[in-house]
Design a protein around this motif. Structure first.
Motif, PDB file in Angstrom:
ATOM      1  N   VAL A 105       0.839  -1.197  -0.007  1.00  0.00           N
ATOM      2  CA  VAL A 105       0.072  -0.004   0.186  1.00  0.00           C
ATOM      3  C   VAL A 105       0.885   1.410   0.028  1.00  0.00           C
ATOM      4  N   GLU A 106       1.943   1.252   0.798  1.00  0.00           N
ATOM      5  CA  GLU A 106       2.690   2.529   0.901  1.00  0.00           C
ATOM      6  C   GLU A 106       3.760   2.727  -0.023  1.00  0.00           C
ATOM      7  N   TYR A 107       4.354   1.443  -0.802  1.00  0.00           N
ATOM      8  CA  TYR A 107       5.562   1.427  -1.601  1.00  0.00           C
ATOM      9  C   TYR A 107       5.278   2.376  -2.711  1.00  0.00           C
ATOM     10  N   PRO A 108       4.337   2.675  -3.281  1.00  0.00           N
ATOM     11  CA  PRO A 108       4.437   3.541  -4.418  1.00  0.00           C
ATOM     12  C   PRO A 108       4.498   5.016  -4.131  1.00  0.00           C
ATOM     13  N   HIS A 109       4.393   5.429  -2.912  1.00  0.00           N
ATOM     14  CA  HIS A 109       4.608   6.925  -2.226  1.00  0.00           C
ATOM     15  C   HIS A 109       5.927   6.787  -1.647  1.00  0.00           C
ATOM     16  N   THR A 110       6.603   5.517  -1.350  1.00  0.00           N
ATOM     17  CA  THR A 110       7.838   5.586  -0.385  1.00  0.00           C
ATOM     18  C   THR A 110       9.025   4.538  -0.963  1.00  0.00           C
ATOM     19  N   GLY A 111       8.657   3.979  -1.844  1.00  0.00           N
ATOM     20  CA  GLY A 111       9.820   2.820  -2.162  1.00  0.00           C
ATOM     21  C   GLY A 111      10.834   3.404  -2.824  1.00  0.00           C
ATOM     22  N   LEU A 112      12.218   2.940  -2.740  1.00  0.00           N
ATOM     23  CA  LEU A 112      13.337   3.250  -3.271  1.00  0.00           C
ATOM     24  C   LEU A 112      13.239   3.245  -4.443  1.00  0.00           C
ATOM     25  N   LEU A 113      12.663   2.374  -5.413  1.00  0.00           N
ATOM     26  CA  LEU A 113      12.929   2.329  -6.847  1.00  0.00           C
ATOM     27  C   LEU A 113      11.896   3.346  -7.099  1.00  0.00           C
ATOM     28  N   ARG A 114      10.792   3.813  -6.670  1.00  0.00           N
ATOM     29  CA  ARG A 114       9.912   4.845  -7.123  1.00  0.00           C
ATOM     30  C   ARG A 114      10.808   6.287  -6.846  1.00  0.00           C
ATOM     31  N   ALA A 115      11.687   6.196  -5.620  1.00  0.00           N
ATOM     32  CA  ALA A 115      12.296   7.463  -5.503  1.00  0.00           C
ATOM     33  C   ALA A 115      13.285   7.803  -6.615  1.00  0.00           C
ATOM     34  N   LEU A 116      13.934   6.629  -7.215  1.00  0.00           N
ATOM     35  CA  LEU A 116      14.980   6.646  -8.228  1.00  0.00           C
ATOM     36  C   LEU A 116      14.602   7.405  -9.522  1.00  0.00           C
ATOM     37  N   GLU A 117      13.151   7.170  -9.724  1.00  0.00           N
ATOM     38  CA  GLU A 117      12.358   7.914 -10.838  1.00  0.00           C
ATOM     39  C   GLU A 117      12.130   9.295 -11.004  1.00  0.00           C
ATOM     40  N   LYS A 118      12.145   9.849  -9.605  1.00  0.00           N
ATOM     41  CA  LYS A 118      11.873  11.250  -9.620  1.00  0.00           C
ATOM     42  C   LYS A 118      12.876  12.055 -10.066  1.00  0.00           C
ATOM     43  N   ARG A 119      12.222  13.157 -10.622  1.00  0.00           N
ATOM     44  CA  ARG A 119      13.203  14.191 -11.151  1.00  0.00           C
ATOM     45  C   ARG A 119      14.009  15.163  -9.761  1.00  0.00           C
ATOM     46  N   GLU A 120      15.320  15.508 -10.099  1.00  0.00           N
ATOM     47  CA  GLU A 120      15.854  16.280  -9.256  1.00  0.00           C
ATOM     48  C   GLU A 120      14.824  17.443  -8.865  1.00  0.00           C
ATOM     49  N   GLY A 121      14.651  17.364  -7.215  1.00  0.00           N
ATOM     50  CA  GLY A 121      14.084  18.497  -6.915  1.00  0.00           C
ATOM     51  C   GLY A 121      12.397  18.351  -6.462  1.00  0.00           C
ATOM     52  N   ASP A 122      12.059  17.000  -6.920  1.00  0.00           N
ATOM     53  CA  ASP A 122      10.659  16.581  -6.520  1.00  0.00           C
ATOM     54  C   ASP A 122      10.807  15.989  -5.137  1.00  0.00           C
ATOM     55  N   ALA A 123       9.691  16.553  -4.423  1.00  0.00           N
ATOM     56  CA  ALA A 123       9.366  15.867  -3.024  1.00  0.00           C
ATOM     57  C   ALA A 123       9.335  14.455  -2.833  1.00  0.00           C
ATOM     58  N   PHE A 124      10.096  14.024  -2.181  1.00  0.00           N
ATOM     59  CA  PHE A 124       9.602  12.546  -2.176  1.00  0.00           C
ATOM     60  C   PHE A 124      10.172  11.976  -0.550  1.00  0.00           C
ATOM     61  N   PRO A 125       9.583  11.185   0.041  1.00  0.00           N
ATOM     62  CA  PRO A 125       8.408  10.434  -0.123  1.00  0.00           C
ATOM     63  C   PRO A 125       6.987  11.564  -0.592  1.00  0.00           C
ATOM     64  N   ASP A 126       6.339  11.062  -1.595  1.00  0.00           N
ATOM     65  CA  ASP A 126       5.358  11.783  -1.838  1.00  0.00           C
ATOM     66  C   ASP A 126       3.870  11.324  -1.246  1.00  0.00           C
ATOM     67  N   HIS A 127       3.728  10.472  -0.130  1.00  0.00           N
ATOM     68  CA  HIS A 127       2.887  10.096   0.529  1.00  0.00           C
ATOM     69  C   HIS A 127       1.952  11.413   1.232  1.00  0.00           C
ATOM     70  N   TRP A 128       0.708  11.241   1.531  1.00  0.00           N
ATOM     71  CA  TRP A 128       0.055  12.351   2.011  1.00  0.00           C
ATOM     72  C   TRP A 128       0.588  12.537   3.497  1.00  0.00           C
ATOM     73  N   TRP A 129       0.977  11.657   4.203  1.00  0.00           N
ATOM     74  CA  TRP A 129       1.384  11.965   5.432  1.00  0.00           C
ATOM     75  C   TRP A 129       2.556  12.547   5.457  1.00  0.00           C
ATOM     76  N   ALA A 130       3.481  12.393   4.557  1.00  0.00           N
ATOM     77  CA  ALA A 130       4.777  13.294   4.443  1.00  0.00           C
ATOM     78  C   ALA A 130       4.316  14.663   3.917  1.00  0.00           C
ATOM     79  N   VAL A 131       3.556  14.657   2.863  1.00  0.00           N
ATOM     80  CA  VAL A 131       3.012  16.005   2.266  1.00  0.00           C
ATOM     81  C   VAL A 131       2.533  16.979   3.342  1.00  0.00           C
ATOM     82  N   ARG A 132       1.336  16.356   4.276  1.00  0.00           N
ATOM     83  CA  ARG A 132       0.927  17.216   5.205  1.00  0.00           C
ATOM     84  C   ARG A 132       2.022  17.686   6.375  1.00  0.00           C
TER      85      ARG A 132
END
Length: 413
Positions: free
Chosen positions: A71-98
């Motif tokens: 459930v949490e991996y799409p917003h917190t997983g390491l492989l997902r983080a590697l796909e992010k552009r530089e400067g993108d906030a990650f994790p992008d899970h709502w709990w981190a966003v708020r």
């Protein structure tokens, strides 16, 4: 998730089992490693084989048996983080966003669609930081920072709430045991003054503060630790009240936790109706509408609630208010392509006109029904089309009536 309670004894069992064997020679170590690898790959979702898409196809699962990692991996997983552009906030899970938003000074963090949780969040007059009510506090707390005091509504990190009896709830998830929020407690956390309404609980809290906030090795703190561990103050807590709260007290607690959520005040209004407290009903419903005065849905619910409980004058006023805000509300839904929600609004809007039924109401209902017939709405019930057809026949619009009947036949197939 219930398996978390077995993690510690399971690990101790592994240690005991391993202590019975010698791992001195290379052959034994290699064999044990191979066995561990095979076991780790035998589960349905082995971590070593998880790809970047892991978790994105998981359907809704019961809380007691869910794959939490998935459930949490799409917003917190390491492989997902590697796909992010530089400067993108990650994790992008709502709990981190708020958490990031509150750290930046936003006391009403909202989702991308503009909706929010409506939880209590105020700046403390004592330390200048924010006091906010959340559950799932780990990730949010990390990003909100040390100046944010999180009152954990399920009491994992809140000393006072942890000592109150959990609410009776057979459907609760493992480890997620909700508490009644005591009246005045959040105000106490914000102001630094003891404003807890229950005098016994207020006294209990004063003693507890010595334990959790007092000088570490003071005699007073050590004394209170002893007293708490020997049950000296147990009688100050009304365990039955917190364990088995009335529906009204549950609703009141929910409004303390989420004062910005109109649904909680609608629920409170229902509970006040149930016990005959009409003045409190009006107050609760007014607060619900103040939270979102442009919401057709909330206005319609309030109007219908008032009508069902015999408050005709107030219900008529609420229905008229709902009719006034409906055009803008509908336009927003349809611009977003939410035609299923738009259809629900149209049906309720027709009923609102029927309830007040004044000059011009028939023409408005005609326009609504014609819009349903001609619009891009799916899932319209055959019965609704038949009622539209009957209405069109009564007002003399026979061609529209025939179109409605034809759609009713198609919907019945």
């Amino acid at each position: 998730m219930s398996g978390r309670f077995l993690a510690a004894p399971f690990w101790l069992g592994i240690i005991v089992l391993c202590s019975q064997f010698s791992f001195a020679d290379l052959q034994t170590r290699v064999g044990a490693s191979v066995c561990l690898l095979v076991v780790s790959l035998s589960g349905p979702f082995p971590p070593l084989l998880s790809g970047v898409a892991y978790g994105t196809t998981i359907d809704s699962q019961p809380l007691v048996a869910m794959d939490t990692r998935g459930v949490e991996y799409p917003h917190t997983g390491l492989l997902r983080a590697l796909e992010k552009r530089e400067g993108d906030a990650f994790p992008d899970h709502w709990w981190a966003v708020r958490g990031r938003k509150v750290a930046a000074g936003d006391l009403d963090p909202r989702f991308d669609d503009g909706t929010g949780e409506g939880v209590f969040a105020e700046r403390s007059s004592v330390h200048g930081g924010v006091v906010v009510v959340w559950s799932n506090v780990g990730m949010s707390g990390f990003y909100a920072g040390p100046q944010t005091h999180i009152v954990d509504m399920i009491a994992l990190t809140e000393p006072l709430l942890a000592r109150l009896s959990a609410k009776e709830d057979p459907e609760t998830g493992a480890g997620h045991y909700g508490r009644i929020m005591p009246a005045g407690y959040l105000e106490t956390r914000v102001s630094g003054e003891n404003r807890i309404a229950d005098p016994n609980l207020a006294r209990y809290y004063e003693k507890l503060k010595i334990v959790v906030e007092g000088e570490l090795f003071s005699w007073a703190r050590l004394t209170e630790i002893w007293r708490f561990n020997t049950g000296y103050y147990d009688d100050l807590i009304d365990c039955e009240f917190y364990r088995f709260p009335t529906p009204l007290e549950e609703a009141l607690s929910a409004t303390r936790i989420r004062p910005g959520n109109p649904r909680e005040f609608l629920r409170l209004g229902e509970e006040y109706f149930a016990v005959g407290r009409e003045a409190d009903v009006i107050n609760a419903l007014n607060k619900a509408l103040q939270n979102n005065p442009s919401s057709f849905k909330n206005l319609y619910i309030v109007a219908k609630m008032l009508k069902e409980n015999g408050l005709k004058t107030q219900s008529q006023a609420a229905f008229k208010w709902a009719i006034e805000v409906a055009p803008v509300y509908l336009a927003g839904l349809e611009q977003s392509g939410k035609y299923d929600q738009s259809l629900k609004v149209l049906k309720r809007l027709a009923l609102a006109h029927a309830y007040i039924w004044e000059e011009g109401s028939q023409a408005e209902v005609f326009r609504i029904f014609k819009r349903i017939i001609e619009g891009p709405y799916t899932g319209v019930e055959a019965e609704l089309y038949r009622k539209i057809g009957e209405f069109m026949d009564r007002v003399g619009s026979y061609e529209d009536g025939q179109r409605a009947y034809a759609k009713a036949r198609d919907a019945s197939k």
